[in-house]
Write a protein that holds these residues in place. Structure first.
Motif, PDB file in Angstrom:
ATOM      1  N   ARG A   1      -7.025  13.403   1.199  1.00  0.00           N
ATOM      2  CA  ARG A   1      -6.071  13.107   2.261  1.00  0.00           C
ATOM      3  C   ARG A   1      -5.026  12.126   1.742  1.00  0.00           C
ATOM      4  O   ARG A   1      -5.299  11.327   0.845  1.00  0.00           O
ATOM      5  CB  ARG A   1      -6.804  12.522   3.446  1.00  0.00           C
ATOM      6  N   PRO A   2      -3.837  12.148   2.316  1.00  0.00           N
ATOM      7  CA  PRO A   2      -2.782  11.214   1.874  1.00  0.00           C
ATOM      8  C   PRO A   2      -3.208   9.748   1.921  1.00  0.00           C
ATOM      9  O   PRO A   2      -2.857   8.978   1.042  1.00  0.00           O
ATOM     10  CB  PRO A   2      -1.635  11.487   2.848  1.00  0.00           C
ATOM     11  N   SER A   3      -3.988   9.354   2.913  1.00  0.00           N
ATOM     12  CA  SER A   3      -4.406   7.945   3.000  1.00  0.00           C
ATOM     13  C   SER A   3      -5.326   7.576   1.835  1.00  0.00           C
ATOM     14  O   SER A   3      -5.254   6.467   1.304  1.00  0.00           O
ATOM     15  CB  SER A   3      -5.095   7.664   4.337  1.00  0.00           C
ATOM     16  N   GLN A   4      -6.181   8.501   1.409  1.00  0.00           N
ATOM     17  CA  GLN A   4      -7.069   8.234   0.276  1.00  0.00           C
ATOM     18  C   GLN A   4      -6.254   8.153  -1.014  1.00  0.00           C
ATOM     19  O   GLN A   4      -6.500   7.289  -1.852  1.00  0.00           O
ATOM     20  CB  GLN A   4      -8.137   9.316   0.163  1.00  0.00           C
ATOM     21  N   LEU A   5      -5.290   9.034  -1.167  1.00  0.00           N
ATOM     22  CA  LEU A   5      -4.417   8.983  -2.346  1.00  0.00           C
ATOM     23  C   LEU A   5      -3.649   7.680  -2.394  1.00  0.00           C
ATOM     24  O   LEU A   5      -3.527   7.053  -3.444  1.00  0.00           O
ATOM     25  CB  LEU A   5      -3.453  10.168  -2.353  1.00  0.00           C
ATOM     26  N   ARG A   6      -3.137   7.258  -1.249  1.00  0.00           N
ATOM     27  CA  ARG A   6      -2.392   6.001  -1.167  1.00  0.00           C
ATOM     28  C   ARG A   6      -3.309   4.835  -1.538  1.00  0.00           C
ATOM     29  O   ARG A   6      -2.929   3.938  -2.291  1.00  0.00           O
ATOM     30  CB  ARG A   6      -1.811   5.831   0.237  1.00  0.00           C
ATOM     31  N   ASN A   7      -4.552   4.854  -1.055  1.00  0.00           N
ATOM     32  CA  ASN A   7      -5.513   3.808  -1.375  1.00  0.00           C
ATOM     33  C   ASN A   7      -5.799   3.785  -2.882  1.00  0.00           C
ATOM     34  O   ASN A   7      -5.850   2.722  -3.489  1.00  0.00           O
ATOM     35  CB  ASN A   7      -6.807   4.023  -0.582  1.00  0.00           C
ATOM     36  N   ASN A   8      -5.974   4.950  -3.489  1.00  0.00           N
ATOM     37  CA  ASN A   8      -6.212   5.024  -4.933  1.00  0.00           C
ATOM     38  C   ASN A   8      -5.031   4.458  -5.712  1.00  0.00           C
ATOM     39  O   ASN A   8      -5.219   3.747  -6.699  1.00  0.00           O
ATOM     40  CB  ASN A   8      -6.473   6.464  -5.370  1.00  0.00           C
ATOM     41  N   LEU A   9      -3.827   4.771  -5.306  1.00  0.00           N
ATOM     42  CA  LEU A   9      -2.630   4.252  -5.973  1.00  0.00           C
ATOM     43  C   LEU A   9      -2.539   2.734  -5.833  1.00  0.00           C
ATOM     44  O   LEU A   9      -2.169   2.036  -6.770  1.00  0.00           O
ATOM     45  CB  LEU A   9      -1.371   4.919  -5.429  1.00  0.00           C
ATOM     46  N   GLN A  10      -2.897   2.220  -4.678  1.00  0.00           N
ATOM     47  CA  GLN A  10      -2.874   0.776  -4.466  1.00  0.00           C
ATOM     48  C   GLN A  10      -3.901   0.085  -5.344  1.00  0.00           C
ATOM     49  O   GLN A  10      -3.636  -0.972  -5.914  1.00  0.00           O
ATOM     50  CB  GLN A  10      -3.111   0.452  -2.990  1.00  0.00           C
TER      51      GLN A  10
END
Length: 117
Positions: free
Chosen positions: A4-13
């Motif tokens: 999901r986009p939120s998980q991808l965003r969390n990984n990038l952070q």
């Protein structure tokens, strides 16, 4: 994409935080995945005389030629991290300007989300 986009965003952070942390160190820090450089901190770039972009995707040791046969043997041992305490190595390498630089290093495996990194 299965994530999901939120998980991808969390990984990038998380990745950005890890890279920022390495840049806070005043010593050489190199992150390697599957034998290739994914990041060298600012102190390492300064010490070795190369731009960060020059390291990306390459074998780290291509940038610091071994000066003697013992250096080659130490590097082979360093590629096999110890189960608990990584041995420390000291050797002389050449930086981008051809000057000899002494480095004291160990190889440690870092796991992110339970996966070797």
């Amino acid at each position: 994409m299965s994530e999901r986009p939120s998980q991808l965003r969390n990984n990038l952070q998380q990745e950005a935080a890890l890279l920022a942390l390495t840049d806070a160190f005043s010593h050489l820090v190199v992150l390697i995945q599957q034998g290739r450089v994914v990041h060298v901190n600012s102190a390492g770039c300064k010490l070795l005389g190369y731009a960060r972009e020059q390291f990306a995707g390459r074998n780290f040791w291509d940038f610091v030629p071994a000066i003697d046969k013992e250096s080659i043997e130490r590097r082979e041992r360093a590629r096999r991290p110890a189960a608990e305490n990584s041995p420390r190595f000291v050797e002389c390498v050449r930086n981008a300007q051809g000057h000899e630089v002494w480095i004291d290093y160990s190889v440690d495996e870092i796991q992110l989300d339970g996966q070797p990194s």
